[in-house]
Write an enzyme that holds these catalytic residues in place. Structure first.
Site, PDB file in Angstrom:
ATOM      1  CB  SER A  36      -0.980   0.095   1.291  1.00 10.60           C
ATOM      2  OG  SER A  36      -1.606   1.353   1.318  1.00 10.60           O
ATOM      3  CG  ASP A  65       4.973   5.536  -4.378  1.00  5.09           C
ATOM      4  OD1 ASP A  65       4.651   5.183  -5.515  1.00  5.09           O
ATOM      5  OD2 ASP A  65       4.976   6.641  -4.230  1.00  5.09           O
ATOM      6  CG  ASN A  92      -3.593  -5.253  -8.169  1.00 10.06           C
ATOM      7  OD1 ASN A  92      -4.546  -5.452  -8.974  1.00 10.06           O
ATOM      8  ND2 ASN A  92      -3.739  -4.262  -7.114  1.00 10.06           N
ATOM      9  CB  SER A 152      -6.433  -4.455 -19.123  1.00 10.69           C
ATOM     10  OG  SER A 152      -7.959  -4.137 -19.889  1.00 10.69           O
ATOM     11  CE  LYS A 179      -2.804  -2.292 -16.443  1.00 14.10           C
ATOM     12  NZ  LYS A 179      -2.269  -3.164 -15.076  1.00 14.10           N
TER      13      LYS A 179
END
Length: 257
Positions: A36, A65, A92, A152, A179
């Site tokens: 996170s 980060d 992710n 994606s 992507k």
């Protein structure tokens, strides 16, 4: 924790990353590290995950980060000191921007260079930086380590060049390009790391906060709930598609390049 599968999920304090963590924690002998950017968000996610009924795994958090080399180095040091290794890395963390830019001539521009730089910094450079930093820990795995890239269908040249496809056209060019570049990273790592399973996951169109317009706005466009995409990513992270590595997998099958 030596008998546990140690999994790091970047950007796991919310959205698809959070629901991926949730799915993996329903399995026994899994420890999920919630990456996170903000420590407070990671702490809140861990508290929420620990309250999920039926979880069998354990969970912790690390400040990470993906655009900050110092943050990456500190996160690596923490994981190395605490766990000595990493079994699964799920790349992710990512951003999606739809800039509305007008050129000096008054015409809309197809590509916003500032948005392109910002998106590539997270979705491509950040992914590569985290992967390179953590490869030594993945090599220490007592299992066959797994390196997962969250991709994606919007990165598919096949889909995007087909006007009949829902992905046809030139919408969100910066995100699509990032992507597609990340898919090349996936393929290069697949070819260069024969002792690892390198694989991609396409969670599909899910209602998250990634666009900045709110999850409800995405639901209004037909997006699925984020737990649906989380199940897709978790399935691949736990090895359900290991028989066909080096490709991107969606709920419908292999996504064409």
């Amino acid at each position: 924790m030596s008998a546990e599968t140690i999994v790091l999920i970047t950007g796991a304090n919310q959205g698809l990353g959070f629901h991926t963590a949730r799915e993996l924690l329903l399995l026994p002998k899994h420890h999920v590290i919630v990456g996170s950017r903000r420590p407070s968000s990671g702490d809140a996610a861990v508290e929420a995950l620990r309250a999920v009924p039926g979880i069998q795994g354990t969970v912790s958090t690390v400040a990470l980060d993906v655009t900050d080399p110092r943050s990456i180095a500190t996160a690596k040091s923490h994981i190395e000191t605490t766990f000595q290794r990493l079994d699964v890395l799920v790349n992710n963390a990512g951003i999606f921007m739809v800039p509305k830019d007008i050129s000096p001539s008054g015409e809309s521009s197809m590509v916003n260079d500032r948005a392109l730089q910002h998106i590539f910094a997270t979705n491509v450079v950040g992914v590569a930086s985290v992967t390179e930093a953590l490869l030594p820990l993945l090599r220490r795995s007592t299992l066959r380590p797994r390196l997962v890239f969250v991709s994606s269908s919007m990165a598919s040249f096949t889909y995007n060049s087909d006007p009949r496809s829902p992905h046809g056209g030139s919408f969100a060019v910066e995100y699509r390009a990032s992507k597609a570049a990340m898919n090349m990273l996936l393929l290069e790592y697949h070819m260069s790391q024969p002792d690892m399973t390198v694989i991609g996951a396409d969670p599909g169109f899910c209602a998250t906060e990634v666009t900045g317009e709110g999850a409800d706005a995405m639901r209004a466009q037909g997006a699925a709930e984020p737990e649906v995409g989380g199940r897709v990513i978790a399935s691949i992270a736990k090895g359900d598609k290991d028989n066909l590595p080096g490709r991107v997998h969606s709920a419908q099958g292999v996504v064409p390049w």
